[in-house]
Design a protein around this motif. Structure first.
Motif, PDB file in Angstrom:
ATOM      1  N   ALA A 166       0.862  -1.185   0.000  1.00 14.44           N
ATOM      2  CA  ALA A 166       0.000   0.000   0.000  1.00 14.44           C
ATOM      3  C   ALA A 166       0.895   1.231   0.000  1.00 14.44           C
ATOM      4  N   SER A 167       0.293   2.381  -0.180  1.00 10.10           N
ATOM      5  CA  SER A 167       1.033   3.646  -0.091  1.00 10.10           C
ATOM      6  C   SER A 167       0.971   4.119   1.363  1.00 10.10           C
ATOM      7  N   TRP A 168       1.836   3.610   2.193  1.00  8.37           N
ATOM      8  CA  TRP A 168       1.831   3.933   3.620  1.00  8.37           C
ATOM      9  C   TRP A 168       2.500   5.276   3.864  1.00  8.37           C
ATOM     10  N   THR A 169       1.864   6.104   4.687  1.00  6.79           N
ATOM     11  CA  THR A 169       2.452   7.374   5.099  1.00  6.79           C
ATOM     12  C   THR A 169       2.321   7.500   6.608  1.00  6.79           C
ATOM     13  N   GLU A 170       3.290   8.140   7.196  1.00  9.48           N
ATOM     14  CA  GLU A 170       3.275   8.338   8.644  1.00  9.48           C
ATOM     15  C   GLU A 170       2.166   9.313   9.023  1.00  9.48           C
ATOM     16  N   SER A 171       1.383   8.938  10.046  1.00 11.48           N
ATOM     17  CA  SER A 171       0.314   9.829  10.500  1.00 11.48           C
ATOM     18  C   SER A 171       0.494  10.264  11.949  1.00 11.48           C
ATOM     19  N   ALA A 172       1.298   9.556  12.715  1.00  9.00           N
ATOM     20  CA  ALA A 172       1.553   9.946  14.111  1.00  9.00           C
ATOM     21  C   ALA A 172       2.778   9.200  14.611  1.00  9.00           C
ATOM     22  N   ARG A 173       3.394   9.757  15.642  1.00  7.25           N
ATOM     23  CA  ARG A 173       4.509   9.075  16.307  1.00  7.25           C
ATOM     24  C   ARG A 173       4.581   9.542  17.739  1.00  7.25           C
ATOM     25  N   GLY A 174       5.226   8.745  18.568  1.00  3.64           N
ATOM     26  CA  GLY A 174       5.375   9.105  19.969  1.00  3.64           C
ATOM     27  C   GLY A 174       6.340   8.162  20.660  1.00  3.64           C
ATOM     28  N   HIS A 175       6.444   8.315  21.983  1.00  2.16           N
ATOM     29  CA  HIS A 175       7.375   7.500  22.760  1.00  2.16           C
ATOM     30  C   HIS A 175       6.922   7.446  24.206  1.00  2.16           C
ATOM     31  N   ALA A 176       7.389   6.431  24.894  1.00  2.00           N
ATOM     32  CA  ALA A 176       7.145   6.312  26.329  1.00  2.00           C
ATOM     33  C   ALA A 176       8.130   7.223  27.063  1.00  2.00           C
TER      34      ALA A 176
ATOM     35  N   PRO B 101       1.273  -4.924  17.558  1.00  3.44           N
ATOM     36  CA  PRO B 101       0.375  -5.811  18.287  1.00  3.44           C
ATOM     37  C   PRO B 101      -0.713  -6.426  17.415  1.00  3.44           C
ATOM     38  N   THR B 102      -0.983  -5.855  16.240  1.00  4.96           N
ATOM     39  CA  THR B 102      -2.027  -6.389  15.363  1.00  4.96           C
ATOM     40  C   THR B 102      -1.408  -6.925  14.085  1.00  4.96           C
ATOM     41  N   PRO B 103      -1.764  -8.150  13.699  1.00  2.21           N
ATOM     42  CA  PRO B 103      -1.163  -8.729  12.496  1.00  2.21           C
ATOM     43  C   PRO B 103      -1.638  -8.086  11.203  1.00  2.21           C
ATOM     44  N   GLU B 104      -2.858  -7.559  11.190  1.00  3.53           N
ATOM     45  CA  GLU B 104      -3.403  -6.944   9.989  1.00  3.53           C
ATOM     46  C   GLU B 104      -3.718  -5.475  10.247  1.00  3.53           C
ATOM     47  N   PRO B 105      -3.530  -4.613   9.242  1.00  5.97           N
ATOM     48  CA  PRO B 105      -3.900  -3.201   9.390  1.00  5.97           C
ATOM     49  C   PRO B 105      -5.394  -3.046   9.685  1.00  5.97           C
ATOM     50  N   ARG B 106      -5.732  -2.029  10.468  1.00  4.12           N
ATOM     51  CA  ARG B 106      -7.116  -1.704  10.792  1.00  4.12           C
ATOM     52  C   ARG B 106      -7.244  -0.195  10.892  1.00  4.12           C
ATOM     53  N   PRO B 107      -8.433   0.332  10.696  1.00  3.94           N
ATOM     54  CA  PRO B 107      -8.612   1.784  10.837  1.00  3.94           C
ATOM     55  C   PRO B 107      -8.706   2.192  12.306  1.00  3.94           C
ATOM     56  N   TYR B 108      -8.637   3.491  12.536  1.00  2.00           N
ATOM     57  CA  TYR B 108      -8.916   4.101  13.847  1.00  2.00           C
ATOM     58  C   TYR B 108      -7.968   3.642  14.958  1.00  2.00           C
ATOM     59  N   ILE B 109      -6.671   3.661  14.726  1.00  5.23           N
ATOM     60  CA  ILE B 109      -5.693   3.284  15.744  1.00  5.23           C
ATOM     61  C   ILE B 109      -5.058   4.552  16.308  1.00  5.23           C
ATOM     62  N   SER B 110      -4.934   4.611  17.625  1.00  6.85           N
ATOM     63  CA  SER B 110      -4.177   5.692  18.263  1.00  6.85           C
ATOM     64  C   SER B 110      -3.375   5.090  19.405  1.00  6.85           C
ATOM     65  N   VAL B 111      -2.292   5.758  19.767  1.00  3.03           N
ATOM     66  CA  VAL B 111      -1.393   5.249  20.804  1.00  3.03           C
ATOM     67  C   VAL B 111      -1.078   6.371  21.775  1.00  3.03           C
ATOM     68  N   ALA B 112      -1.003   6.038  23.056  1.00  5.76           N
ATOM     69  CA  ALA B 112      -0.636   7.013  24.086  1.00  5.76           C
ATOM     70  C   ALA B 112       0.345   6.367  25.053  1.00  5.76           C
ATOM     71  N   ALA B 113       1.310   7.148  25.497  1.00 12.57           N
ATOM     72  CA  ALA B 113       2.274   6.666  26.487  1.00 12.57           C
ATOM     73  C   ALA B 113       1.553   6.372  27.792  1.00 12.57           C
ATOM     74  N   GLN B 114       2.052   5.356  28.482  1.00 10.38           N
ATOM     75  CA  GLN B 114       1.497   4.993  29.780  1.00 10.38           C
ATOM     76  C   GLN B 114       2.642   4.409  30.597  1.00 10.38           C
ATOM     77  N   GLY B 115       3.269   5.231  31.395  1.00  6.88           N
ATOM     78  CA  GLY B 115       4.387   4.759  32.201  1.00  6.88           C
ATOM     79  C   GLY B 115       5.720   4.915  31.496  1.00  6.88           C
ATOM     80  N   ASP B 116       6.765   4.414  32.160  1.00  9.72           N
ATOM     81  CA  ASP B 116       8.124   4.587  31.654  1.00  9.72           C
ATOM     82  C   ASP B 116       8.385   3.905  30.317  1.00  9.72           C
TER      83      ASP B 116
END
Length: 154
Positions: free
Chosen positions: A52-62, A96-111
Motif C-alpha cells: 500500500a502507499s503507507w504514510t506516517e500519521s503519528a509518532r510518539g514514545h514512552a 500488536p495487530t497482524p493486519e492493518p485496521r482503521p482508527y488506531i491511536s497510541v498514548a504513552a502509559q508509564g516509563d
C-alpha cells in the motif's frame, strides 16, 4: 447557567456517541527524547506490511524514550487502514495487530509502556464516528514488544 449545562451535556453525548476518548496525560520525564526512529528504520518496518502507499500519521514514545511508535496510514479517509509500528530506539520490534485496521491511536502509559486504542464501526456507524472502542496495553521487555491485554475488536 442552564444553557452552559445543556451545552456540556450535549457535547458529552456527541463525543461519547462517536467513540472518542480523551488522551492520556503526557508521560512525566525529565529526559529529553530525540525524534524517534529514523526514516530508514520506519521504511524497513513498512516494507513488511501489505502492499500500500503507507504514510506516517503519528509518532510518539514512552517516558524512558526507548519504546517508540509510528502510526502509518494507507489513505486520507478516516476509515483508511492503519498500522502501528513499535521500536526499541531505532530497532523495529513489531506490531500488536497482524493486519492493518482503521482508527488506531497510541498514548504513552508509564516509563516503557503504551496503550493502543482501537476503534471499529458497529451497525450503521458513519465512517467518522465508530462506536466500538477498546484498548490493549503493550510494554517493552528485554528488547521485545509484549502485549499485555487481548486485542479488542469486532
Amino acid at each position: 447557567m442552564r444553557v452552559s449545562t445543556a451545552l456540556v451535556v450535549v457535547t458529552a453525548a456527541v463525543t461519547a456517541a462517536c467513540g472518542w476518548s480523551p488522551p492520556s496525560p503526557a508521560p512525566t520525564t525529565t529526559q529529553a527524547c530525540g525524534p524517534g526512529p529514523d526514516a530508514q528504520a520506519v521504511a524497513t518496518e513498512i516494507s513488511m506490511l501489505p502492499q500500500a502507499s503507507w504514510t506516517e500519521s503519528a509518532r510518539g514514545h514512552a517516558a524512558d524514550c526507548r519504546l517508540n511508535w509510528v502510526v502509518v496510514s494507507s489513505g486520507a479517509a478516516s476509515d483508511s487502514p492503519q498500522q502501528v509500528l513499535f521500536f526499541d530506539g531505532d530497532k523495529g520490534i513489531g506490531s500488536p495487530t497482524p493486519e492493518p485496521r482503521p482508527y488506531i491511536s497510541v498514548a504513552a502509559q508509564g516509563d516503557h509502556d503504551a496503550r493502543v486504542q482501537y476503534q471499529w464501526r458497529q451497525g450503521s456507524d458513519a465512517a467518522c464516528c465508530p462506536t466500538g472502542v477498546g484498548t490493549a496495553r503493550v510494554t517493552l521487555e528485554e528488547g521485545r514488544l509484549t502485549i499485555l491485554d487481548p486485542i479488542p475488536g469486532p
